[in-house]
Design a protein around this motif. Structure first.
Motif, PDB file in Angstrom:
ATOM      1  N   PHE A 270      -3.996   1.801  -2.156  1.00  0.00           N
ATOM      2  CA  PHE A 270      -4.907   0.909  -1.421  1.00  0.00           C
ATOM      3  C   PHE A 270      -5.416  -0.207  -2.336  1.00  0.00           C
ATOM      4  O   PHE A 270      -5.494  -1.369  -1.922  1.00  0.00           O
ATOM      5  CB  PHE A 270      -6.078   1.725  -0.874  1.00  0.00           C
ATOM      6  CG  PHE A 270      -7.021   0.933  -0.015  1.00  0.00           C
ATOM      7  CD1 PHE A 270      -6.781   0.775   1.342  1.00  0.00           C
ATOM      8  CD2 PHE A 270      -8.151   0.338  -0.563  1.00  0.00           C
ATOM      9  CE1 PHE A 270      -7.651   0.043   2.136  1.00  0.00           C
ATOM     10  CE2 PHE A 270      -9.026  -0.404   0.218  1.00  0.00           C
ATOM     11  CZ  PHE A 270      -8.769  -0.547   1.581  1.00  0.00           C
ATOM     12  N   VAL A 271      -5.771   0.144  -3.559  1.00  0.00           N
ATOM     13  CA  VAL A 271      -6.258  -0.860  -4.519  1.00  0.00           C
ATOM     14  C   VAL A 271      -5.158  -1.883  -4.821  1.00  0.00           C
ATOM     15  O   VAL A 271      -5.414  -3.095  -4.849  1.00  0.00           O
ATOM     16  CB  VAL A 271      -6.726  -0.179  -5.820  1.00  0.00           C
ATOM     17  CG1 VAL A 271      -7.021  -1.214  -6.902  1.00  0.00           C
ATOM     18  CG2 VAL A 271      -7.964   0.672  -5.560  1.00  0.00           C
TER      19      VAL A 271
ATOM     20  N   VAL B 153      -2.995   7.688  -2.854  1.00  0.00           N
ATOM     21  CA  VAL B 153      -3.410   6.873  -1.706  1.00  0.00           C
ATOM     22  C   VAL B 153      -4.446   5.824  -2.128  1.00  0.00           C
ATOM     23  O   VAL B 153      -4.356   4.651  -1.744  1.00  0.00           O
ATOM     24  CB  VAL B 153      -3.986   7.772  -0.590  1.00  0.00           C
ATOM     25  CG1 VAL B 153      -4.575   6.921   0.534  1.00  0.00           C
ATOM     26  CG2 VAL B 153      -2.900   8.688  -0.036  1.00  0.00           C
ATOM     27  N   LEU B 154      -5.422   6.244  -2.939  1.00  0.00           N
ATOM     28  CA  LEU B 154      -6.470   5.327  -3.387  1.00  0.00           C
ATOM     29  C   LEU B 154      -5.894   4.197  -4.238  1.00  0.00           C
ATOM     30  O   LEU B 154      -6.206   3.012  -4.026  1.00  0.00           O
ATOM     31  CB  LEU B 154      -7.532   6.086  -4.174  1.00  0.00           C
ATOM     32  CG  LEU B 154      -8.669   5.244  -4.763  1.00  0.00           C
ATOM     33  CD1 LEU B 154      -9.442   4.534  -3.662  1.00  0.00           C
ATOM     34  CD2 LEU B 154      -9.605   6.105  -5.605  1.00  0.00           C
ATOM     35  N   LEU B 155      -5.048   4.533  -5.205  1.00  0.00           N
ATOM     36  CA  LEU B 155      -4.453   3.508  -6.064  1.00  0.00           C
ATOM     37  C   LEU B 155      -3.510   2.603  -5.274  1.00  0.00           C
ATOM     38  O   LEU B 155      -3.413   1.400  -5.555  1.00  0.00           O
ATOM     39  CB  LEU B 155      -3.711   4.169  -7.223  1.00  0.00           C
ATOM     40  CG  LEU B 155      -4.598   4.889  -8.243  1.00  0.00           C
ATOM     41  CD1 LEU B 155      -3.759   5.631  -9.260  1.00  0.00           C
ATOM     42  CD2 LEU B 155      -5.521   3.892  -8.952  1.00  0.00           C
TER      43      LEU B 155
ATOM     44  N   GLY C  22      -4.596  12.253  -3.169  1.00  0.00           N
ATOM     45  CA  GLY C  22      -5.687  11.323  -2.891  1.00  0.00           C
ATOM     46  C   GLY C  22      -5.702  10.153  -3.857  1.00  0.00           C
ATOM     47  O   GLY C  22      -5.954   9.009  -3.461  1.00  0.00           O
ATOM     48  N   ALA C  23      -5.420  10.436  -5.131  1.00  0.00           N
ATOM     49  CA  ALA C  23      -5.357   9.363  -6.133  1.00  0.00           C
ATOM     50  C   ALA C  23      -4.219   8.398  -5.825  1.00  0.00           C
ATOM     51  O   ALA C  23      -4.365   7.175  -5.993  1.00  0.00           O
ATOM     52  CB  ALA C  23      -5.179   9.968  -7.524  1.00  0.00           C
TER      53      ALA C  23
ATOM     54  N   PHE D 192       0.829  -1.204   0.000  1.00  0.00           N
ATOM     55  CA  PHE D 192       0.000   0.000   0.000  1.00  0.00           C
ATOM     56  C   PHE D 192       0.865   1.257   0.000  1.00  0.00           C
ATOM     57  O   PHE D 192       0.738   2.129  -0.869  1.00  0.00           O
ATOM     58  CB  PHE D 192      -0.933  -0.032   1.219  1.00  0.00           C
ATOM     59  CG  PHE D 192      -1.629   1.263   1.509  1.00  0.00           C
ATOM     60  CD1 PHE D 192      -2.157   2.051   0.498  1.00  0.00           C
ATOM     61  CD2 PHE D 192      -1.777   1.705   2.823  1.00  0.00           C
ATOM     62  CE1 PHE D 192      -2.813   3.247   0.776  1.00  0.00           C
ATOM     63  CE2 PHE D 192      -2.428   2.896   3.105  1.00  0.00           C
ATOM     64  CZ  PHE D 192      -2.933   3.666   2.079  1.00  0.00           C
TER      65      PHE D 192
ATOM     66  N   ALA E 153       1.671   3.817  -3.126  1.00  0.00           N
ATOM     67  CA  ALA E 153       1.303   5.226  -2.958  1.00  0.00           C
ATOM     68  C   ALA E 153       2.513   6.125  -3.201  1.00  0.00           C
ATOM     69  O   ALA E 153       2.389   7.187  -3.835  1.00  0.00           O
ATOM     70  CB  ALA E 153       0.748   5.456  -1.551  1.00  0.00           C
TER      71      ALA E 153
END
Length: 309
Positions: free
Chosen positions: A151-152, A147-149, A144-145, A104, A108
């Motif tokens: 996480f994915v 962090v989101l990517l 934010g992108a 993660f 990120a």
């Protein structure tokens, strides 16, 4: 389908089985981790509280420092504890949690480095529109992108790894839970799923590195119209970023863009990637950046004077 597994915990062999070397590594790893936390905390706090460092470049740098701190913290404390512990075990759920956290934060950080390259591209190639393009909301969206990517990416790794059956043995020849050591313990044929799991990290490294190379090719081409002094000034803002990219992507490429098998050098490369690089990043950015050094000296000088008074 329920995962069939008899393994509830794993035994980590750690960095070495030599007691004398373990003592030395304990001191080195502990000090490295402390310096990593202190350096990255200092950078992020200084940037957040200083109006002089309110540009997008420093906003991304502060976020990079925060991610570096979390990334190192997902691995270093357990590794240091195991160097002084007689029984180095980790539960199955703990292993999966560490694996998720590692991928993660690493993903990120990789994507954030791409955002930082985009920031340099806009600053150099479109300077008149820089303030409009790199607005604070857009910078926050890019972070934010990332962090989101991240996480994915970590979620996909866990989804694939947690479905593998582990029936024994449960000894991992590593100091942490990672993809290849775990794949070698799975009691099923991993010739199909193994490369797929590795490709999730390998493709991320390859695609983002390709984007970074492309961005700097464009930047270098645009600098041909600059004066010698202008080129030097523009390149000086990119040098630190390029150094960090090299330090991060060389180990990443070695670990994940290769056949799914362990090599003797894997532990050393992983230590460099997870401990040394996060420690070096604050020094790389501050030592080459006069503005950051000036603000840090001024702010912390005033803070120390207030403490004395």
């Amino acid at each position: 389908m329920e995962r069939m597994s008899n393994v509830t915990e794993f035994t980590l062999l750690g960095l070495t089985q030599n007691p004398q070397l373990q003592k030395l590594l304990l001191i080195v790893c502990f000090m490295t981790y402390v310096i990593t936390l202190a350096g990255n905390t200092l950078i992020s706090v200084t940037i957040f509280i200083s109006p002089a460092l309110a540009s997008p470049m420093y906003f991304f740098l502060s976020c990079l420092s925060i991610i570096d701190g979390f990334y190192s913290s997902s691995i270093a404390p357990k590794m240091v504890f195991d160097l002084i512990s007689e029984k180095n075990t980790i539960s199955f759920n703990g292993c999966m949690t560490q694996l998720f956290a590692e991928h993660f934060f690493a993903a990120a950080e990789i994507i954030l480095l791409v955002a930082m390259a985009y920031d340099r591209y806009v600053a150099i190639c479109q300077p008149l529109h820089y303030v409009t393009i790199m607005s604070r909301p857009r910078c926050a969206l890019l972070v934010g992108a990332a962090v989101l990517l991240g996480f994915v990416h970590g979620g996909i790794q866990i989804l694939l790894m947690s479905q593998l059956p582990f029936c024994g043995p449960n000894v991992i020849d590593h100091f942490m839970c990672d993809l290849i050591p775990l794949l070698e313990l799975a009691c099923t044929d991993t010739h199909t799923r193994g490369p797929l799991i590795a490709a999730n990290s390998g493709s991320l490294c390859f695609l983002t590195f390709s984007m970074l190379v492309a961005s700097y090719v464009i930047i270098l081409r645009s600098l041909r119209t600059y004066s010698s002094e202008g080129r030097h000034k523009a390149l000086s803002t990119c040098t630190s970023h390029v150094t960090v990219v090299v330090l991060f992507f060389v180990p990443c490429t070695y670990l994940y863009l290769r056949p799914v098998t362990s090599f003797p050098t894997d532990k050393a490369v992983t230590v460099f990637c997870t401990l040394i690089t996060p420690m070096l990043n604050p020094f790389i950015y501050t030592l080459r950046n006069e503005e950051v050094k000036k603000v840090m000296k001024k702010f912390w000088g005033h803070a120390m004077k207030r403490d004395v008074e």
